[in-house]
Design a protein around this motif. Structure first.
Motif, PDB file in Angstrom:
ATOM      1  N   ASN A 113       0.824  -1.211   0.000  1.00 53.29           N
ATOM      2  CA  ASN A 113       0.000   0.000   0.000  1.00 53.29           C
ATOM      3  C   ASN A 113       0.859   1.263   0.000  1.00 53.29           C
ATOM      4  N   SER A 117       0.848   4.100  -3.003  1.00 49.51           N
ATOM      5  CA  SER A 117       0.579   5.517  -2.734  1.00 49.51           C
ATOM      6  C   SER A 117       1.628   6.412  -3.375  1.00 49.51           C
ATOM      7  N   ASN A 123      -6.527   3.837  -8.631  1.00 54.08           N
ATOM      8  CA  ASN A 123      -6.871   3.477  -7.262  1.00 54.08           C
ATOM      9  C   ASN A 123      -6.554   2.006  -7.027  1.00 54.08           C
ATOM     10  N   TYR A 124      -6.274   1.625  -5.790  1.00 53.75           N
ATOM     11  CA  TYR A 124      -5.698   0.316  -5.541  1.00 53.75           C
ATOM     12  C   TYR A 124      -6.218  -0.319  -4.258  1.00 53.75           C
ATOM     13  N   GLY A 125      -6.271  -1.625  -4.297  1.00 52.31           N
ATOM     14  CA  GLY A 125      -6.502  -2.444  -3.118  1.00 52.31           C
ATOM     15  C   GLY A 125      -5.692  -3.714  -3.280  1.00 52.31           C
ATOM     16  N   TYR A 145     -10.072  -1.732   4.315  1.00 51.77           N
ATOM     17  CA  TYR A 145      -9.106  -1.242   3.340  1.00 51.77           C
ATOM     18  C   TYR A 145      -8.421  -2.386   2.585  1.00 51.77           C
ATOM     19  N   THR A 146      -8.992  -3.581   2.673  1.00 52.80           N
ATOM     20  CA  THR A 146      -8.442  -4.755   1.999  1.00 52.80           C
ATOM     21  C   THR A 146      -9.610  -5.522   1.381  1.00 52.80           C
ATOM     22  N   ARG A 443      -6.050   4.641  -2.095  1.00 51.39           N
ATOM     23  CA  ARG A 443      -6.369   3.336  -1.530  1.00 51.39           C
ATOM     24  C   ARG A 443      -7.880   3.174  -1.476  1.00 51.39           C
TER      25      ARG A 443
END
Length: 450
Positions: A113, A117, A123-125, A145-146, A443
């Motif tokens: 993560n 960033s 956007n990411y997970g 957040y996962t 995130r």
């Protein structure tokens, strides 16, 4: 803060297509409307984008990518692959844990993560991976957040094949999140491989790959996982379904009512085993690309809601790693830059409706994983938006392939549509062939509790 309006576009969103506009205020959608914007609204906006009839839709959410970071960055990394993603209209992704080291600890998860960033345009997970020993870690993850837990029921890197019954029982019964599975029966794979090697030798061509990783390999594993999920009330998500037979294990009930869901990948919707002769190891994936009948059944199941979402399983390898027999060549390939174009091509061919593409690539991934304020064009949602030029061809050539590995199974193919622009949180990340490398995604936040 910048206020921008995208207008005179065909807005594809929530089951309809209508000429209209979208207003972006900083990172959020301020308004979505039909018809022409008023002169007053236009005057309020600092930047005005007349898209002249282009298709405007929510950003694609891809729930299965392998960006190879850390440890395998000679062939892909978060920076390069997120650039390929936004060039393909993918504004959010969920990355898998089979990296080096594997993402099976809280420290490894947070390191990913932090890296995203710093360098990710989208956007990411990040999924956390299950092992035979890490149930306490899986229970300690902050799943707001996962996206969930990745469970390999077939072989993977490191220690990520989970094959101990007590570990599996604990994962299915005690993890408070989505369990996303790679579903192939490892013992049956080994048995098939030994059979064909004994009969034909170990230099097997790629046409043997779907025989080794057969329909029975997939069905046996998925049926067992579904049985466990039903026993323990698990929120189970079956990744990259590849066979017609597995479809009997799924329901076409409304998505909100399902505890067991499924995904199909673009390569299983586009290719069949007839393409091995032409493309060889370039279309070698696990699970394998199978028959024309399997592909037809997957297409029908997607339209009829037995399959819930479309993703890529984007998994780059260098061309040098794709050489050799089907026992030696790496499985996987790059897809994230062209997945939306593939699906829109299938719309143009009459295979799917445009509504199916938007639902299965944008709305349903957001709903299935509980992605907060993304996946729709709605007031107050993050401004993740894609503008598509219809009937403006895009020829896939080596010089416009952005994934670090530098190749695509679609190289030489000309799609009928092209991605004009991709907005991530209101920022123009991709514009007519150019990447804005200063854009950073965020995130993802999830509401996907078991």
């Amino acid at each position: 803060m910048t206020k921008r309006i995208i207008y005179n576009g065909d807005i594809a969103n929530e089951g309809k297509v209508a000429r209209g506009y979208v207003v972006i205020d900083d990172d959020k959608i301020a308004a979505v409307g039909e018809g022409a914007p008023s002169s007053g609204l236009l005057a309020e906006c600092d930047e005005k984008e007349d898209v002249d009839g282009a298709l405007v839709m929510p950003g694609v959410i891809d729930d299965q990518v392998h960006f190879r970071d850390p440890g395998l960055t000679h062939k892909a990394d978060i920076s390069t692959e997120s650039a390929a993603a936004v060039a393909g209209g993918v504004t959010s992704y969920m990355d898998m844990p089979n990296t080096i080291p594997p993402t099976t600890t809280l420290a490894a998860l947070e390191a990913k993560n932090r890296r995203a960033s710093e360098v990710s345009l989208a956007n990411y997970g990040f999924f956390i991976g299950a092992t035979n020993e890490n149930i306490s870690t899986l229970q300690a993850v902050d799943y707001s957040y996962t996206p969930g837990v990745k469970l390999f029921l077939g072989a993977s890197t490191g220690n990520m094949l989970v094959n101990e019954r007590d570990a599996l029982r604990a994962i299915f019964a005690e993890v408070p999140a989505i369990i996303a599975i790679h579903s192939e029966d490892e013992a049956l794979i080994r048995r098939n491989r030994d059979f064909y090697v004994k009969k034909y030798g170990d230099e097997l061509p790629v046409k043997f790959h779907p025989l080794i990783r057969s329909t029975e390999v997939c069905y046996k594993s998925t049926a067992r996982a579904v049985e466990w999920a039903e026993k323990y009330g698990t929120r189970l998500h079956v990744l990259h379904v590849s066979t017609a037979r597995e479809l009997e294990l799924f329901s076409n009930a409304p998505l909100a009512q399902k505890r067991i869901t499924s995904e199909v990948c673009v390569h299983h919707l586009w290719f069949s085993d007839e393409d091995y002769a032409r493309l060889g190891n370039l279309i070698k994936w696990n699970p394998a690309v199978k028959t024309w009948d399997d592909r037809a059944a997957l297409r029908t199941a997607l339209e009829r809601d037995y399959i819930d979402i479309v993703a890529t399983d984007h998994a780059p390898h260098l061309l040098s790693e794709k050489q050799g027999s089907c026992l030696k060549a790496a499985s996987g390939g790059p897809l994230v830059q062209h997945s939306l174009l593939v699906m829109l091509e299938l719309v143009d061919k009459g295979v799917f409706t445009l509504d199916t593409v938007v639902r299965k690539m944008c709305h349903a991934p957001a709903d299935l994983f509980g992605v907060v304020k993304r996946g729709y064009l709605r007031e107050g949602y993050y401004a993740d938006i894609v503008v598509v030029d219809r009937n403006v061809p895009f020829a896939v050539r080596s010089e416009n392939i952005l994934t670090k590995c530098g190749w695509s199974p679609f190289e030489g193919y000309t799609f009928r549509n092209s991605i004009r622009q991709t907005y991530v949180n209101g920022q123009l990340a991709y514009n007519q062939g150019s990447i804005n490398s200063v854009v950073r995604g965020r995130r993802l936040k999830f509401n996907n509790s078991k």
